[in-house]
Design an enzyme around this catalytic site. Structure first.
Site, PDB file in Angstrom:
ATOM      1  N   GLN A  10       0.910  -1.292  -0.026  1.00  0.00           N
ATOM      2  CA  GLN A  10      -0.118   0.176  -0.037  1.00  0.00           C
ATOM      3  C   GLN A  10       0.920   1.415  -0.096  1.00  0.00           C
ATOM      4  OE1 GLN A  10      -3.369  -0.606   2.433  1.00  0.00           O
ATOM      5  NE2 GLN A  10      -4.036   1.757   2.274  1.00  0.00           N
ATOM      6  N   SER A  95       3.598  -6.650   2.475  1.00  0.00           N
ATOM      7  CA  SER A  95       2.366  -6.605   2.972  1.00  0.00           C
ATOM      8  C   SER A  95       1.383  -7.151   2.085  1.00  0.00           C
ATOM      9  CB  SER A  95       2.202  -5.105   3.531  1.00  0.00           C
ATOM     10  OG  SER A  95       1.014  -5.011   4.391  1.00  0.00           O
ATOM     11  N   LEU A  96       0.143  -6.437   1.518  1.00  0.00           N
ATOM     12  CA  LEU A  96      -0.757  -6.735   0.776  1.00  0.00           C
ATOM     13  C   LEU A  96      -0.162  -7.377  -0.610  1.00  0.00           C
ATOM     14  CD1 LEU A  96      -1.631  -5.234  -2.255  1.00  0.00           C
ATOM     15  CD2 LEU A  96      -1.556  -3.244  -0.426  1.00  0.00           C
ATOM     16  N   ARG A 120      -9.786  -7.673   3.404  1.00  0.00           N
ATOM     17  CA  ARG A 120      -8.570  -7.362   4.367  1.00  0.00           C
ATOM     18  C   ARG A 120      -8.762  -5.788   4.622  1.00  0.00           C
ATOM     19  NH1 ARG A 120      -3.237  -5.967   3.409  1.00  0.00           N
ATOM     20  NH2 ARG A 120      -1.699  -7.189   4.892  1.00  0.00           N
ATOM     21  N   GLN A 260       0.183 -12.317   9.619  1.00  0.00           N
ATOM     22  CA  GLN A 260       0.755 -11.152   9.126  1.00  0.00           C
ATOM     23  C   GLN A 260       0.122  -9.755   9.183  1.00  0.00           C
ATOM     24  OE1 GLN A 260      -0.509  -9.320   5.427  1.00  0.00           O
ATOM     25  NE2 GLN A 260       1.319 -10.006   4.106  1.00  0.00           N
TER      26      GLN A 260
END
Length: 319
Positions: A10, A95-96, A120, A260
């Protein structure tokens, strides 16, 4: 040359993303249409036209960043003769981006990845009321300094008497670490950077405190979602954010994706582990965010970012 394929997290979203790809390639258009259909929204229109404040919302930014990166990959496959399995050793995402990496490696379908990331984003936003949490980037900080600062910022109670939470969220590279937690504690940390030998602390324009214990409700939501939509076997193994280690077992990866949400993104350690594992070239699809982190962690590594049609054509010539 052994290659790893990387996917951004992100913050890499921007209005206009994906427009040129869609204009130039039916493969890209198909990706954006499939994501729109899966989500039941005009996400691609939002990506191209904005408004920026809507695109930046976590629930939109996460699937948008994924869709853009997968579109780059699909164009490269369709027009450049590229095969993830034939040309690479492993995948990883920040991350994502770990979900994008798993989609690229066949563990999730494109539609399922979009739905998982939408959920999410919604769950992360709902976990903490707006204004309660915050994040900051520490520039000129290594993990030891950042950890000491986080502990100092957590030592004092919040103004309402509750324990303060300030944790290391992202260990990005040797000179950049991100903290996450209660806004009061994060602001306190920014004010204390000089005392800990850190060059600068900068509050980040995020709507929630990602990758800290305040995200526990979002982790529970993702555990339920991933029970319903578990990863399938992968074409290539993935370096997991929370362990900085190679994973090929889908059941193990499912549990790590849950961890995570609240766990630290161990990106610097992941890149070091890839280097020790023989990776010589790192290719970032869909952004120019994690590539520079790689360069600061492994200065001798070859780093390539593939975002535009020109990038795709140039990279295809190297295969």
């Amino acid at each position: 040359m052994a290659q790893a394929f990387l996917f951004p997290g992100q913050g890499s979203q921007k209005v206009g993303m994906g427009r040129d790809l869609a204009e130039a390639s039916t493969a890209a258009r198909a990706v954006f249409q499939e994501v729109d259909d899966a989500l039941g929204q005009h996400l691609f229109r939002l990506m191209v036209e904005g408004p920026e404040d809507q695109l930046t919302l976590t629930e939109n930014a996460q699937p948008a960043i994924m869709a853009n990166a997968i579109a780059v990959l699909r164009v490269l496959e369709a027009e450049g003769g590229f095969s993830l399995q034939a040309h690479g050793e492993c995948v990883a995402g920040h991350s994502l981006g770990e979900y994008t990496a798993l989609c690229a490696a066949g563990a999730f379908t494109l539609a399922d990845t979009a739905r998982l990331l939408k959920l999410r984003g919604q769950a992360m936003q709902a976990a903490v009321p707006v204004g309660v949490g915050a994040m900051c980037a520490l520039l000129g900080a290594d993990l030891a300094k950042a950890t000491a600062l986080a502990e100092a910022a957590s030592a004092q109670l919040l103004s309402d008497g509750r324990p303060a939470l300030c944790q290391v969220a992202n260990d990005n590279d040797p000179g950049q670490v991100v903290l996450s937690g209660h806004r009061e504690a994060i602001e306190r940390a920014v004010a204390m950077v000089k005392e800990h030998g850190i060059k600068r602390g900068v509050l980040l324009p995020v709507s929630a405190p990602f990758h800290c214990d305040l995200m526990a409700p979002a982790a529970d939501a993702m555990a339920e979602a991933l029970e319903r939509t578990s990863p399938a076997p992968m074409l290539l193994p993935v370096y997991a954010n929370v362990t900085a280690a190679l994973v090929s077992d889908p059941a193990v990866e499912r549990d790590l994706l849950v961890r995570q949400v609240t766990g630290r993104v161990r990106w610097r350690e992941s890149i070091l582990a890839m280097g020790e594992g023989g990776i010589e070239r790192f290719v970032e699809f869909g952004g120019k965010v994690v590539g520079p982190m790689v360069g600061r962690t492994l200065p001798d590594a070859a780093v390539t970012s593939v975002v535009t049609m020109a990038d795709i054509e140039a990279f295809a010539k190297t295969l």
